[in-house]
Design a protein around this motif. Structure first.
Motif, PDB file in Angstrom:
ATOM      1  N   CYS B  14       6.803   0.153   5.034  1.00  0.00           N
ATOM      2  CA  CYS B  14       5.696   0.463   6.040  1.00  0.00           C
ATOM      3  C   CYS B  14       4.438   1.003   5.378  1.00  0.00           C
ATOM      4  CB  CYS B  14       6.149   1.889   6.951  1.00  0.00           C
ATOM      5  SG  CYS B  14       7.733   1.433   7.734  1.00  0.00           S
ATOM      6  N   ASP B  15       3.379   0.803   6.249  1.00  0.00           N
ATOM      7  CA  ASP B  15       1.810   0.717   5.853  1.00  0.00           C
ATOM      8  C   ASP B  15       1.419   1.972   6.576  1.00  0.00           C
ATOM      9  OD1 ASP B  15       1.496   0.564   8.486  1.00  0.00           O
ATOM     10  OD2 ASP B  15       1.071  -1.863   8.321  1.00  0.00           O
ATOM     11  N   PRO B  16      -0.099   2.206   6.089  1.00  0.00           N
ATOM     12  CA  PRO B  16      -0.406   3.570   6.407  1.00  0.00           C
ATOM     13  C   PRO B  16      -0.454   3.553   7.981  1.00  0.00           C
ATOM     14  CG  PRO B  16      -1.996   2.766   4.587  1.00  0.00           C
ATOM     15  CD  PRO B  16      -0.908   1.486   5.257  1.00  0.00           C
TER      16      PRO B  16
ATOM     17  N   CYS C  14      -0.195   1.874   0.029  1.00  0.00           N
ATOM     18  CA  CYS C  14      -0.061   2.924   0.559  1.00  0.00           C
ATOM     19  C   CYS C  14       1.003   2.871   1.659  1.00  0.00           C
ATOM     20  CB  CYS C  14      -1.369   3.120   1.354  1.00  0.00           C
ATOM     21  SG  CYS C  14      -2.805   3.114   0.167  1.00  0.00           S
ATOM     22  N   ASP C  15       1.447   3.965   1.992  1.00  0.00           N
ATOM     23  CA  ASP C  15       2.757   4.494   2.577  1.00  0.00           C
ATOM     24  C   ASP C  15       2.432   4.911   3.990  1.00  0.00           C
ATOM     25  OD1 ASP C  15       2.191   7.250   2.160  1.00  0.00           O
ATOM     26  OD2 ASP C  15       3.541   7.223   0.685  1.00  0.00           O
ATOM     27  N   PRO C  16       3.312   5.395   4.745  1.00  0.00           N
ATOM     28  CA  PRO C  16       3.047   5.728   6.051  1.00  0.00           C
ATOM     29  C   PRO C  16       2.419   7.195   6.055  1.00  0.00           C
ATOM     30  CG  PRO C  16       5.347   5.093   5.962  1.00  0.00           C
ATOM     31  CD  PRO C  16       5.107   4.873   4.477  1.00  0.00           C
ATOM     32  N   ALA C  17       2.303   8.015   4.867  1.00  0.00           N
ATOM     33  CA  ALA C  17       1.771   8.987   4.715  1.00  0.00           C
ATOM     34  C   ALA C  17       0.025   8.848   4.365  1.00  0.00           C
ATOM     35  CB  ALA C  17       2.167  10.099   3.771  1.00  0.00           C
ATOM     36  N   GLY C  18      -0.288   7.555   4.293  1.00  0.00           N
ATOM     37  CA  GLY C  18      -1.670   7.203   3.935  1.00  0.00           C
ATOM     38  C   GLY C  18      -1.842   7.418   2.690  1.00  0.00           C
ATOM     39  N   ARG C  68      -5.759   7.211  -1.887  1.00  0.00           N
ATOM     40  CA  ARG C  68      -5.794   6.891  -0.759  1.00  0.00           C
ATOM     41  C   ARG C  68      -6.378   5.359  -0.629  1.00  0.00           C
ATOM     42  NH1 ARG C  68      -4.491  11.496   2.038  1.00  0.00           N
ATOM     43  NH2 ARG C  68      -4.758  13.177   0.731  1.00  0.00           N
TER      44      ARG C  68
END
Lengths: 146, 146, 146, 146
Positions: B14-16, C14-18, C68
């Protein structure tokens, strides 16, 4: 006008057969999209901060030749269509063989459609005029893709 | 007959924006191909050890809905065509919404073409009879894709 | 002497936490290693073609701050040790906050050990003299790491 | 008590040397963390929805043997420490050689520290009691790691 950038085939793009693992081409195409949006003044991280993004809805790809670790890729992006909310994106990847003087060959051709949308819920929204103006110079006069 | 497997949408897919980063769908489709080839008795790592592989030459994908971290994906593979050396592969991904009792929805449809080839040089070779026999039950009677 | 290069934090890092998904930092550190080896005249793809490589045996990492999407990373590499077959590699990542004029901060410190080896079987071999000479200028006079 | 799960070394984990590309081990370790948190009733995607997460601050890894495409990995996780907001996580990966009857060997040992935090800003917060209770059975009686 074409947006053009160079990328290097990295060790981490390649698979046990020694060639680019095909999903990695999409990571590279996404890098080109990022570089393009930053180049025209609309960096993707600013878009996302502002609550919009460009999720993909369609992608057609022809893989025309293998790419290997160390190859230098010349990647181009043109817009095949600018719609109300959607954008047609035409990508090509050429690579030079590593032998000096070797000609460059077309390795990949891809046509994607992305939709300017609110994130994370994905509601399509009209491309704002300032972004539209920045995109326009990259619209193909005679799109090659149907 | 369809080959069916379940995959979980992982944090790392998953992405941002909180949804699957689209190149990760291709990593998942490749996992389905690996699982399928192992299931029919031709695991990909044995192929590669034996000097063959199935590089991709064409991929068309429709992204029909967003998938999020924690979604359970039901992924299917059928063969749309078994040629001399090439294989048409038709994939679908359905996801259940996380709410209990929510219906499953089609999230992605993809049609790939791979070519049975010598690796790493990529010369196409005829699919051997034992592999062909193992593939045949998964050939669509009435391919949906042109 | 330090080898220094800049990298951009990409959407796909980047991941879902941004923030950067931590395994992606290792992909970036490996890119620095690739860039370094190419810079000193020993590109990794040539090594691999010649039947050698530098597999990792140890890695210690301190994650000192979040990075980020859109951050520009200044990444440095110095050698903490040049052994018979092994190399100690000391990496640092600094990032500028995106606000103009914001100071740069140390975000990650890593110490890896790689071993010059035959691939794919992994037998350690003595670092050849020409490679050793090319590495020597990057050896820390006073290694900071134990 | 150890949390134990099996993972398959996938084609996409491997590099041109035919072995797991080392950053992919961290993706696999993160999968184990995800599986563990889901197993004890605190799935990571629910945490993130609720505004918390467990970003990493320290990771030490010994790579003790190569893993190859098709290897089956037995991955274990125990907690070396449960602090106010931080957790020490001790991972081991064993792999069976593909030859039938071959013994399993320790391939990787890793010690990570994560901090229960508000995301995306990363402020550490005390581990809530229900999560603490669920973690406790996995705390090592005699931690092996300093």
């Amino acid at each position: 006008m074409k947006f053009t950038t160079e990328k290097l085939v990295r060790f981490h793009h390649c698979d046990p057969a020694g060639i680019v693992f095909y999903p990695q081409f999409y990571v590279l195409l996404h890098e080109v999209q990022e570089d393009f949006l930053a180049h025209i003044g609309f960096p993707e991280h600013k878009m996302v901060e502002g609550g919009t993004g460009v999720p993909i809805v369609d992608m057609k790809t022809e893989f025309l030749g293998m790419c290997r670790h160390g190859d230098v890729l010349t990647m181009t992006l043109e817009l095949s269509r600018i719609g109300g909310a959607s954008l047609g994106m035409h990508y090509e990847i050429h690579a030079s063989a590593q032998a000096p003087g070797a000609p460059s060959a077309l390795k990949l051709r891809a046509d994607g459609v992305v939709v300017y949308s609110q994130v994370p819920h994905g509601k399509a929204v009209r491309i704002p005029d300032d972004l539209r103006d920045a995109l326009l110079p990259y619209l193909q006069a005679h799109p090659e893709t149907p």
